[in-house]
Scaffold this motif. Structure first.
Motif, PDB file in Angstrom:
ATOM      1  N   VAL A 128       0.799  -1.234   0.000  1.00  0.00           N
ATOM      2  CA  VAL A 128       0.000   0.000   0.000  1.00  0.00           C
ATOM      3  C   VAL A 128       0.829   1.280   0.000  1.00  0.00           C
ATOM      4  O   VAL A 128       0.275   2.368  -0.172  1.00  0.00           O
ATOM      5  CB  VAL A 128      -0.979   0.029   1.204  1.00  0.00           C
ATOM      6  N   ARG A 129       2.154   1.179   0.197  1.00  0.00           N
ATOM      7  CA  ARG A 129       2.950   2.413   0.325  1.00  0.00           C
ATOM      8  C   ARG A 129       4.098   2.540  -0.659  1.00  0.00           C
ATOM      9  O   ARG A 129       4.568   3.651  -0.909  1.00  0.00           O
ATOM     10  CB  ARG A 129       3.525   2.498   1.746  1.00  0.00           C
ATOM     11  N   LEU A 130       4.595   1.428  -1.184  1.00  0.00           N
ATOM     12  CA  LEU A 130       5.807   1.518  -2.005  1.00  0.00           C
ATOM     13  C   LEU A 130       5.447   1.968  -3.425  1.00  0.00           C
ATOM     14  O   LEU A 130       4.559   1.375  -4.055  1.00  0.00           O
ATOM     15  CB  LEU A 130       6.491   0.150  -2.053  1.00  0.00           C
ATOM     16  N   PRO A 168       0.476   6.959  -9.937  1.00  0.00           N
ATOM     17  CA  PRO A 168      -0.862   6.368  -9.833  1.00  0.00           C
ATOM     18  C   PRO A 168      -0.917   5.415  -8.644  1.00  0.00           C
ATOM     19  O   PRO A 168       0.109   5.175  -7.985  1.00  0.00           O
ATOM     20  CB  PRO A 168      -0.993   5.610 -11.159  1.00  0.00           C
ATOM     21  N   PRO A 169      -2.091   4.868  -8.334  1.00  0.00           N
ATOM     22  CA  PRO A 169      -2.179   3.893  -7.233  1.00  0.00           C
ATOM     23  C   PRO A 169      -1.135   2.780  -7.395  1.00  0.00           C
ATOM     24  O   PRO A 169      -0.901   2.298  -8.510  1.00  0.00           O
ATOM     25  CB  PRO A 169      -3.612   3.375  -7.360  1.00  0.00           C
ATOM     26  N   VAL A 170      -0.544   2.384  -6.269  1.00  0.00           N
ATOM     27  CA  VAL A 170       0.608   1.473  -6.292  1.00  0.00           C
ATOM     28  C   VAL A 170       0.169   0.017  -6.127  1.00  0.00           C
ATOM     29  O   VAL A 170      -0.889  -0.276  -5.553  1.00  0.00           O
ATOM     30  CB  VAL A 170       1.610   1.833  -5.184  1.00  0.00           C
ATOM     31  N   VAL A 220       5.587  12.223  -0.876  1.00  0.00           N
ATOM     32  CA  VAL A 220       4.335  12.437  -1.582  1.00  0.00           C
ATOM     33  C   VAL A 220       3.786  13.787  -1.139  1.00  0.00           C
ATOM     34  O   VAL A 220       3.760  14.094   0.057  1.00  0.00           O
ATOM     35  CB  VAL A 220       3.332  11.317  -1.247  1.00  0.00           C
ATOM     36  N   CYS A 277      -3.400   0.736  -4.777  1.00  0.00           N
ATOM     37  CA  CYS A 277      -3.797   1.603  -3.667  1.00  0.00           C
ATOM     38  C   CYS A 277      -3.251   3.015  -3.884  1.00  0.00           C
ATOM     39  O   CYS A 277      -2.055   3.181  -4.131  1.00  0.00           O
ATOM     40  CB  CYS A 277      -3.251   1.057  -2.347  1.00  0.00           C
ATOM     41  N   SER A 278      -4.126   4.012  -3.743  1.00  0.00           N
ATOM     42  CA  SER A 278      -3.671   5.393  -3.903  1.00  0.00           C
ATOM     43  C   SER A 278      -2.734   5.788  -2.765  1.00  0.00           C
ATOM     44  O   SER A 278      -2.939   5.399  -1.609  1.00  0.00           O
ATOM     45  CB  SER A 278      -4.874   6.341  -3.917  1.00  0.00           C
ATOM     46  N   LEU A 279      -1.730   6.595  -3.117  1.00  0.00           N
ATOM     47  CA  LEU A 279      -0.808   7.116  -2.103  1.00  0.00           C
ATOM     48  C   LEU A 279      -1.334   8.394  -1.457  1.00  0.00           C
ATOM     49  O   LEU A 279      -0.649   8.966  -0.610  1.00  0.00           O
ATOM     50  CB  LEU A 279       0.563   7.379  -2.717  1.00  0.00           C
ATOM     51  N   ALA A 280      -2.503   8.852  -1.855  1.00  0.00           N
ATOM     52  CA  ALA A 280      -3.077  10.048  -1.230  1.00  0.00           C
ATOM     53  C   ALA A 280      -3.216   9.797   0.269  1.00  0.00           C
ATOM     54  O   ALA A 280      -3.754   8.785   0.688  1.00  0.00           O
ATOM     55  CB  ALA A 280      -4.433  10.373  -1.843  1.00  0.00           C
ATOM     56  N   HIS A 331      -0.641   9.328   2.235  1.00  0.00           N
ATOM     57  CA  HIS A 331       0.622   8.756   2.728  1.00  0.00           C
ATOM     58  C   HIS A 331       1.705   9.798   2.608  1.00  0.00           C
ATOM     59  O   HIS A 331       1.963  10.313   1.528  1.00  0.00           O
ATOM     60  CB  HIS A 331       1.018   7.530   1.900  1.00  0.00           C
ATOM     61  N   ARG A 332       2.364  10.150   3.690  1.00  0.00           N
ATOM     62  CA  ARG A 332       3.439  11.139   3.652  1.00  0.00           C
ATOM     63  C   ARG A 332       4.758  10.462   3.912  1.00  0.00           C
ATOM     64  O   ARG A 332       4.828   9.463   4.536  1.00  0.00           O
ATOM     65  CB  ARG A 332       3.221  12.237   4.697  1.00  0.00           C
ATOM     66  N   VAL A 388      -1.073  10.939  -7.297  1.00  0.00           N
ATOM     67  CA  VAL A 388      -0.520  12.015  -6.466  1.00  0.00           C
ATOM     68  C   VAL A 388       0.738  12.550  -7.130  1.00  0.00           C
ATOM     69  O   VAL A 388       1.361  11.879  -7.960  1.00  0.00           O
ATOM     70  CB  VAL A 388      -0.169  11.521  -5.046  1.00  0.00           C
ATOM     71  N   GLY A 394      -6.877   8.843  -8.435  1.00  0.00           N
ATOM     72  CA  GLY A 394      -6.076   8.273  -7.354  1.00  0.00           C
ATOM     73  C   GLY A 394      -4.600   8.601  -7.406  1.00  0.00           C
ATOM     74  O   GLY A 394      -3.832   8.119  -6.575  1.00  0.00           O
TER      75      GLY A 394
END
Lengths: 142, 80
Positions: free
Chosen positions: A115-117, B75-77, B58, A136-139, A141-142, B51, B49
Motif C-alpha cells: 500500500v505504500r511503495l 498512480p495507485p501502487v 508524496v 492503492c492510492s498514495l493520497a 501517505h506522507r 498524487v 487516485g
C-alpha cells in the motif's frame, strides 16, 4: 542498508544471513514470486516499474518501522524490471529472539509494501496482451 | 518555468510516454500541477487516485511544489 530496490535477481538466503544474530532463535522469510495466472489470464511475465528515489526511502522506512515495532532485525528488497514466472519480486527476512516477532515483522513489511511503495506492475499475457494492475492510492501517505 | 514531470505505471500508457514537459508558473501547489498534467493528457481519468511526489515525499494537494528537483505523478501502487 537493509531495504533496497534491486535490478538483479533477489537472494533470500543472503537476506536471512543479514538478520542472523547469536541472540536470535528465529529467522523467518517471505518471498513474493511471479505466478503464471491472474483472473483467468495466462501470465508469462510481469514488469515492475518504480520511482526509485522515493521507493528506496519508503522501503527503508518500512524496514525501520518493523524493527522498532517487533524488536526484530529486518531486511527487505524489491526487484524492478521484467521478471519471468517463478522469479522473485520481493524478498523479506526477519530475525528475532522468538518466532512470533519474525513472522509478524515479515507480514508487516509485505502488507506495507503493498500500500505504500511506489511500485507498479504490468502483466504480460500469453496472447501478447498486457495490463497494468490496479492498486492503492498514495493520497494521505506522507 | 519548464518542468519535467515523470509518469509511472499506467500513466506511461496515457499518451505522453515516460514524462511531460510543462510550462508552470512559480508558486503552484500540487493540485494545480496535477490539473496541468490532466490538461496536457487531455483527460482527468488517468489521474484517478494519482498524487504528485518529489524524490523525498508524496505531496498533499495544497503543498507548494519545490522549484527544483524531480517531480513525478504516481498512480495507485501495487508492489509486491
Amino acid at each position: 542498508m537493509r531495504g533496497l530496490i534491486q535490478r538483479e535477481p533477489l537472494d533470500a538466503a543472503r537476506l536471512c544471513a543479514a538478520v542472523e544474530s547469536p541472540s536470535h532463535g528465529a529467522v523467518a522469510s517471505f518471498t513474493g514470486v511471479v505466478r503464471n495466472s491472474h483472473e483467468g489470464k495466462s501470465v508469462v511475465a510481469v514488469t515492475y516499474d518504480c520511482f526509485e528515489p522515493l521507493a528506496a526511502k519508503v522501503l527503508a522506512a518500512i524496514v525501520a518501522e518493523a524493527e522498532a515495532k517487533f524488536g526484530a532485525r529486518v531486511a527487505a528488497e524489491h526487484r524492478v524490471g521484467r521478471l519471468k514466472v517463478g522469479e522473485a519480486s520481493v524478498a523479506i527476512a526477519a530475525g528475532s529472539p522468538h518466532r512470533s516477532e519474525s513472522f509478524d515483522a515479515c507480514r508487516y513489511v509485505i502488507e506495507e509494501i503493498k500500500v505504500r511503495l511506489p511500485v507498479w506492475k504490468r502483466e504480460h499475457y500469453s496472447d501478447g496482451d498486457g495490463a497494468w494492475l490496479s492498486g492503492c492510492s498514495l493520497a494521505g501517505h506522507r | 518555468m519548464t518542468r519535467k514531470i515523470e509518469l509511472y505505471g499506467r500513466l506511461r500508457d496515457a499518451g505522453a510516454g515516460e514524462a511531460l514537459e510543462l510550462d508552470l508558473a512559480a508558486g503552484l501547489d500540487a493540485a494545480a500541477v496535477l490539473s496541468a498534467v490532466a490538461q496536457a493528457l487531455g483527460s482527468k481519468e488517468p489521474l484517478a487516485g494519482a498524487v504528485l511526489a518529489t524524490e523525498a515525499e508524496v505531496l498533499s494537494a495544497s503543498d507548494p511544489v519545490p522549484e527544483s528537483g524531480r517531480l513525478a505523478v504516481l498512480p495507485p501502487v501495487c508492489g509486491g
